[in-house]
Design an enzyme around this catalytic site. Structure first.
Site: not given
Ligand code: NAP
Length: 290
Positions: A175, A100, A243
């Site tokens: 979104k 997102t 965010k």
């Molecule tokens: P998350 O658990 O923080 O996963 C994001 C992953 O991306 C982390 O493992 C992070 O690594 C990695 N990352 C970030 N920057 C990076 C980079 N520069 N190079 C390589 N890897 C990188 O978050 P999430 O819950 O999966 O959410 C991901 C996205 O989807 C967000 O934008 C969120 O708003 C969206 N979203 C989430 C949900 C939900 O319910 N969770 C639903 C819809 C949309 P690190 O381990 O080093 O931090």
């Protein structure tokens, strides 16, 4: 041409990415993965994913690269850096950002990709950690129809409701509509549960009634049971929701639109962040009602 032999790269093996990757593997694709913190990617090797040490290495192998990172700044880094996707992926490849992120950034990536003869889509999702694990996400897509059609077999492994909303950036705008609707809904869920408790009702029994009536919603069915168990693990991180609300408020302001309910929700979540609760799930809004 995308077919079953197409190698898929996936960057971001967090809460959402890990479920989505497993569904791509179950679908029979070879999936190459990369994550900033390597340890978070390791469990996926057992499931059949191939770990790469850099984005550059991953891009050399893959005809499709999907990203599911955290913030717009992460998206910018993984796509636009010297060592990033657009400088290292082969021409005629496909890139799909499912993070997102900002509509304007999706448009910028689309334009740069086009200059390099790469197809780009923005395709954020809704449906949470459960939807990612079960392959039932709602996928909101912006970009060209040809790329959307070509990637459909891959989208279908991760989601059930896949809609092309318009040109580049339209997936991210959609979104934002989703997040605006959630911002009010989750406040209602928490207030209803606190009212149920205060009035001496059994909140679990209350859910049996209101979860099947006009108040039924995904937020209620996914998060009210977690709240009643005192389970505030993410799910969906508070820091990511804030965010999203910031992006939506900025976009709305640029359009001259007022969104008072979104503003209130953001204020309440800001309180939780000030209290150090940013790494909890969004259901922890209930903490304000205790
Ligand atoms: P998350 O658990 O923080 O996963 C994001 C992953 O991306 C982390 O493992 C992070 O690594 C990695 N990352 C970030 N920057 C990076 C980079 N520069 N190079 C390589 N890897 C990188 O978050 P999430 O819950 O999966 O959410 C991901 C996205 O989807 C967000 O934008 C969120 O708003 C969206 N979203 C989430 C949900 C939900 O319910 N969770 C639903 C819809 C949309 P690190 O381990 O080093 O931090």
């Amino acid at each position: 041409m995308i077919n079953k032999n197409t190698k898929i790269g996936f960057i971001g093996t967090g809460v959402m990415g890990r479920g989505m990757i497993q569904n791509l593997l179950k679908g029979g694709y070879s999936v190459y993965i990369y994550n900033r913190t390597k340890e978070k990617a390791l469990p996926l090797i057992e499931k059949g994913a191939i770990l790469k040490n850099s984005i550059k290495e991953l891009c050399k192998e893959c005809g499709v690269v999907i990203t599911m990172v955290g913030y717009p700044s992460d998206v910018e880094e993984v796509y636009l850096n010297e060592e990033g996707i657009l400088n290292n992926i082969k021409p005629k490849s496909y890139v799909v950002d499912m993070t997102t992120s900002k509509p304007s950034l999706a448009k910028k990536i689309y334009s740069k990709a086009k200059e390099n003869d790469i197809f780009s889509l923005d395709a954020p999702v809704s449906g949470g950690d459960i939807g990612a694990a079960e392959g039932t996400l709602s996928i909101m897509v912006g970009g060209d129809k040809e790329a959307f059609d070509a990637l459909m077999p891959i989208f279908e492994l991760m989601g059930k409701n896949i809609v092309l909303q318009g040109t580049a950036g339209s997936g991210q705008h959609t979104k934002m509509c989703n997040q605006i609707a959630i911002a009010s809904n989750i406040m209602g869920v928490c207030e209803a549960l606190s009212y149920a408790k205060k009035s001496g009702l059994d909140p679990k029994t209350v859910l049996k009634s209101i979860g099947a009536g006009g108040a039924a919603s995904w937020q209620l069915s996914a998060y009210a049971p977690r709240i009643l168990k005192g389970d505030y693990a993410p799910g969906f991180y508070i820091k990511h929701f804030v965010k999203d609300m910031k992006i939506a408020l900025e976009e709305a302001s640029e359009m001259g639109l007022t969104t008072p309910a979104l503003e209130l929700s953001k204020k309440l979540y800001d309180k939780l962040i000030a209290d150090g609760q940013e790494d909890l799930g969004t259901q922890a809004l209930y903490n304000l009602y205790k």
